[in-house]
Design a protein around this motif. Structure first.
Motif, PDB file in Angstrom:
ATOM      1  N   VAL A 104      -0.703 -15.278  22.401  1.00 17.22           N
ATOM      2  CA  VAL A 104       0.584 -14.714  22.805  1.00 17.22           C
ATOM      3  C   VAL A 104       0.297 -13.282  23.234  1.00 17.22           C
ATOM      4  O   VAL A 104      -0.382 -12.537  22.512  1.00 17.22           O
ATOM      5  N   VAL A 105       0.800 -12.897  24.403  1.00 13.80           N
ATOM      6  CA  VAL A 105       0.505 -11.576  24.948  1.00 13.80           C
ATOM      7  C   VAL A 105       1.782 -10.737  24.979  1.00 13.80           C
ATOM      8  O   VAL A 105       2.810 -11.162  25.522  1.00 13.80           O
ATOM      9  N   MET A 106       1.704  -9.559  24.381  1.00 13.94           N
ATOM     10  CA  MET A 106       2.798  -8.602  24.399  1.00 13.94           C
ATOM     11  C   MET A 106       2.383  -7.399  25.241  1.00 13.94           C
ATOM     12  O   MET A 106       1.193  -7.128  25.417  1.00 13.94           O
ATOM     13  N   THR A 107       3.360  -6.679  25.741  1.00 12.43           N
ATOM     14  CA  THR A 107       3.076  -5.432  26.448  1.00 12.43           C
ATOM     15  C   THR A 107       3.798  -4.284  25.754  1.00 12.43           C
ATOM     16  O   THR A 107       4.872  -4.454  25.185  1.00 12.43           O
ATOM     17  N   ALA A 108       3.156  -3.126  25.807  1.00 10.90           N
ATOM     18  CA  ALA A 108       3.733  -1.909  25.226  1.00 10.90           C
ATOM     19  C   ALA A 108       3.108  -0.713  25.909  1.00 10.90           C
ATOM     20  O   ALA A 108       1.932  -0.742  26.292  1.00 10.90           O
ATOM     21  N   ASP A 109       3.872   0.345  26.059  1.00 10.86           N
ATOM     22  CA  ASP A 109       3.341   1.582  26.631  1.00 10.86           C
ATOM     23  C   ASP A 109       2.160   2.105  25.820  1.00 10.86           C
ATOM     24  O   ASP A 109       1.164   2.572  26.376  1.00 10.86           O
ATOM     25  N   ASN A 110       2.289   2.026  24.493  1.00 14.90           N
ATOM     26  CA  ASN A 110       1.239   2.519  23.601  1.00 14.90           C
ATOM     27  C   ASN A 110       0.941   1.433  22.568  1.00 14.90           C
ATOM     28  O   ASN A 110       1.512   1.443  21.466  1.00 14.90           O
ATOM     29  N   PRO A 111       0.058   0.484  22.896  1.00 14.45           N
ATOM     30  CA  PRO A 111      -0.213  -0.618  21.976  1.00 14.45           C
ATOM     31  C   PRO A 111      -0.616  -0.176  20.574  1.00 14.45           C
ATOM     32  O   PRO A 111      -0.253  -0.832  19.585  1.00 14.45           O
ATOM     33  N   THR A 112      -1.342   0.936  20.462  1.00 17.82           N
ATOM     34  CA  THR A 112      -1.796   1.356  19.137  1.00 17.82           C
ATOM     35  C   THR A 112      -0.646   1.780  18.225  1.00 17.82           C
ATOM     36  O   THR A 112      -0.804   1.810  17.009  1.00 17.82           O
ATOM     37  N   ASP A 113       0.517   2.072  18.812  1.00 14.07           N
ATOM     38  CA  ASP A 113       1.678   2.388  17.980  1.00 14.07           C
ATOM     39  C   ASP A 113       2.072   1.207  17.100  1.00 14.07           C
ATOM     40  O   ASP A 113       2.765   1.389  16.087  1.00 14.07           O
ATOM     41  N   HIS A 114       1.655   0.002  17.483  1.00 14.87           N
ATOM     42  CA  HIS A 114       2.067  -1.216  16.797  1.00 14.87           C
ATOM     43  C   HIS A 114       0.937  -1.812  15.965  1.00 14.87           C
ATOM     44  O   HIS A 114       1.073  -2.915  15.437  1.00 14.87           O
ATOM     45  N   HIS A 115      -0.151  -1.068  15.845  1.00 16.43           N
ATOM     46  CA  HIS A 115      -1.338  -1.549  15.139  1.00 16.43           C
ATOM     47  C   HIS A 115      -1.032  -1.836  13.666  1.00 16.43           C
ATOM     48  O   HIS A 115      -1.388  -2.905  13.130  1.00 16.43           O
ATOM     49  N   ILE A 116      -0.380  -0.913  12.996  1.00 14.79           N
ATOM     50  CA  ILE A 116      -0.100  -1.090  11.566  1.00 14.79           C
ATOM     51  C   ILE A 116       0.847  -2.260  11.354  1.00 14.79           C
ATOM     52  O   ILE A 116       0.627  -3.103  10.472  1.00 14.79           O
ATOM     53  N   PHE A 117       1.905  -2.344  12.167  1.00 15.38           N
ATOM     54  CA  PHE A 117       2.830  -3.465  12.015  1.00 15.38           C
ATOM     55  C   PHE A 117       2.112  -4.793  12.227  1.00 15.38           C
ATOM     56  O   PHE A 117       2.319  -5.750  11.460  1.00 15.38           O
ATOM     57  N   LEU A 118       1.290  -4.887  13.265  1.00 15.80           N
ATOM     58  CA  LEU A 118       0.606  -6.141  13.562  1.00 15.80           C
ATOM     59  C   LEU A 118      -0.290  -6.566  12.405  1.00 15.80           C
ATOM     60  O   LEU A 118      -0.358  -7.752  12.054  1.00 15.80           O
ATOM     61  N   GLY A 119      -0.955  -5.599  11.796  1.00 12.04           N
ATOM     62  CA  GLY A 119      -1.771  -5.916  10.629  1.00 12.04           C
ATOM     63  C   GLY A 119      -0.936  -6.411   9.461  1.00 12.04           C
ATOM     64  O   GLY A 119      -1.293  -7.381   8.782  1.00 12.04           O
ATOM     65  N   ASP A 120       0.205  -5.753   9.207  1.00 12.01           N
ATOM     66  CA  ASP A 120       1.079  -6.165   8.111  1.00 12.01           C
ATOM     67  C   ASP A 120       1.709  -7.536   8.392  1.00 12.01           C
ATOM     68  O   ASP A 120       1.859  -8.363   7.483  1.00 12.01           O
ATOM     69  N   PHE A 121       2.064  -7.792   9.632  1.00 15.82           N
ATOM     70  CA  PHE A 121       2.705  -9.057   9.995  1.00 15.82           C
ATOM     71  C   PHE A 121       1.744 -10.233   9.839  1.00 15.82           C
ATOM     72  O   PHE A 121       2.098 -11.284   9.296  1.00 15.82           O
ATOM     73  N   THR A 122       0.523 -10.070  10.299  1.00 13.37           N
ATOM     74  CA  THR A 122      -0.448 -11.158  10.246  1.00 13.37           C
ATOM     75  C   THR A 122      -1.219 -11.222   8.935  1.00 13.37           C
ATOM     76  O   THR A 122      -1.829 -12.245   8.621  1.00 13.37           O
ATOM     77  N   GLY A 123      -1.211 -10.119   8.187  1.00 18.87           N
ATOM     78  CA  GLY A 123      -2.016 -10.053   6.981  1.00 18.87           C
ATOM     79  C   GLY A 123      -3.479  -9.787   7.256  1.00 18.87           C
ATOM     80  O   GLY A 123      -4.309  -9.858   6.347  1.00 18.87           O
ATOM     81  N   LEU A 124      -3.802  -9.449   8.494  1.00 17.92           N
ATOM     82  CA  LEU A 124      -5.186  -9.195   8.884  1.00 17.92           C
ATOM     83  C   LEU A 124      -5.455  -7.697   8.908  1.00 17.92           C
ATOM     84  O   LEU A 124      -4.638  -6.923   9.397  1.00 17.92           O
ATOM     85  N   ARG A 125      -6.596  -7.310   8.416  1.00 15.82           N
ATOM     86  CA  ARG A 125      -6.949  -5.891   8.421  1.00 15.82           C
ATOM     87  C   ARG A 125      -8.026  -5.581   9.447  1.00 15.82           C
ATOM     88  O   ARG A 125      -8.242  -4.432   9.808  1.00 15.82           O
ATOM     89  N   ASP A 126      -8.691  -6.607   9.932  1.00 17.57           N
ATOM     90  CA  ASP A 126      -9.773  -6.403  10.897  1.00 17.57           C
ATOM     91  C   ASP A 126      -9.254  -6.708  12.300  1.00 17.57           C
ATOM     92  O   ASP A 126      -9.598  -7.733  12.901  1.00 17.57           O
ATOM     93  N   LEU A 127      -8.409  -5.829  12.829  1.00 14.56           N
ATOM     94  CA  LEU A 127      -7.894  -5.998  14.179  1.00 14.56           C
ATOM     95  C   LEU A 127      -8.876  -5.394  15.181  1.00 14.56           C
ATOM     96  O   LEU A 127      -9.598  -4.448  14.865  1.00 14.56           O
ATOM     97  N   HIS A 128      -8.855  -5.952  16.386  1.00 16.48           N
ATOM     98  CA  HIS A 128      -9.735  -5.431  17.434  1.00 16.48           C
ATOM     99  C   HIS A 128      -8.941  -4.462  18.298  1.00 16.48           C
ATOM    100  O   HIS A 128      -7.929  -4.842  18.904  1.00 16.48           O
TER     101      HIS A 128
END
Length: 289
Positions: free
Chosen positions: A176-200
């Motif tokens: 699933v592909v999302m777009t954002a002006d600043n993807p890194t702004d969503h890094h913490i949320f994405l980790g919390d949502f998926t339960g993954l800590r090793d994001l690329h």
């Protein structure tokens, strides 16, 4: 901890017209299902993942959001008031109650568990019982993107290989592909949502590699470069833009789309349908993990 991708909601204003468009793309699409809370859907199912084509058909049945409860129907209604497209991503859950507690502890929870049931129909016409529990998460920077986990209570009645045969050879959702002006702004949320800590993380975005498909958040310019489709930046944060689908052979998909008068473009070994009711579908050869 949540599992891999379970399904994505494609919110549309005309359910049967959208389902017909999916069928012209070569997908097998199920019959109309009715929810007791005002939404209707039709489903295109793969092995372990499905696209939920959904509309608000009975708005009088929709319950409002409450302080302690996120309203699935109200979210879809409000989304459709602005646009059509992919509105919500749901991960597979083995225990929605536990995931809800985890989301609350991480500060991204969106209220109590939402459980419901409905009847389903087997390929032979038999009626079976289905049940689901959803636990919602909220990215405060992306109010127009919905997130949840989905626990299936009767998975043996829902998943069926006979529903997973598609004329276009589709096998799985790769990402699933999302777009954002600043993807890194969503890094913490994405980790919390998926339960993954090793994001690329890279210069163009952030990726969560789940056990069944990826979640990519990229800049609009990167989305254009990778898929040949221009998208505008959304002041409301990250939004869902595309779904990457693994197929057996791109040439088969291409011939089918040409026969059915569907506009698509070849782009970097991919076949891209740029605007299917507000969403981009990306066909590519290969399988997910």
């Amino acid at each position: 901890m949540p599992g891999g991708l379970d399904h994505i909601v494609h919110a549309v204003r005309d359910l049967d017209a959208a389902a017909e468009a999916y069928q012209r793309l070569g997908f097998s699409v199920g019959a109309r299902n009715r929810h007791p809370f005002g939404t209707h859907n039709r489903i295109a199912q793969f092995d372990g993942f499905f696209v939920e084509i959904l509309t608000v058909a009975e708005p009088d049945k929709i319950e409002p959001h409450r302080a302690d409860a996120f309203s699935f129907g109200a979210f879809q209604r409000d989304y459709l008031a602005r646009r059509e497209g992919f509105s919500m991503l749901l991960l597979a859950s083995r225990d929605a109650e536990a995931d809800a507690r985890g989301y609350a502890a991480a500060g991204i929870g969106a209220g109590e568990i939402f459980s419901f049931g409905r009847e389903g129909q087997r390929p032979d016409g038999g009626i079976v019982k289905l049940g689901f529990s959803l636990a919602f998460a909220r990215d405060p920077l992306s109010p127009d993107a919905g997130f949840a986990v989905c626990q299936h209570h009767h998975p043996e009645n829902f998943w069926n290989p006979l529903f997973q045969v598609h004329a276009n050879g589709a096998r799985a959702a790769k990402a699933v592909v999302m777009t954002a002006d600043n993807p890194t702004d969503h890094h913490i949320f994405l980790g919390d949502f998926t339960g993954l800590r090793d994001l690329h993380a890279s210069s163009i975005g952030v990726t969560a590699q789940t056990e069944c498909g990826d979640i990519d958040i990229v800049e609009p310019v990167s989305f254009r470069d990778q898929y040949g489709v221009g998208v505008t930046a959304d002041a409301g944060g990250a939004r869902f833009a595309g779904l990457r689908i693994a197929v057996d052979e791109l040439a088969v998909v291409e011939r089918l789309l040409q026969q059915n008068g569907i506009g698509a473009t070849r782009h970097i070994d991919r076949l891209v349908v740029p605007d299917l009711c507000g969403a981009t579908l990306i066909f590519e050869k290969g399988m997910v993990r």
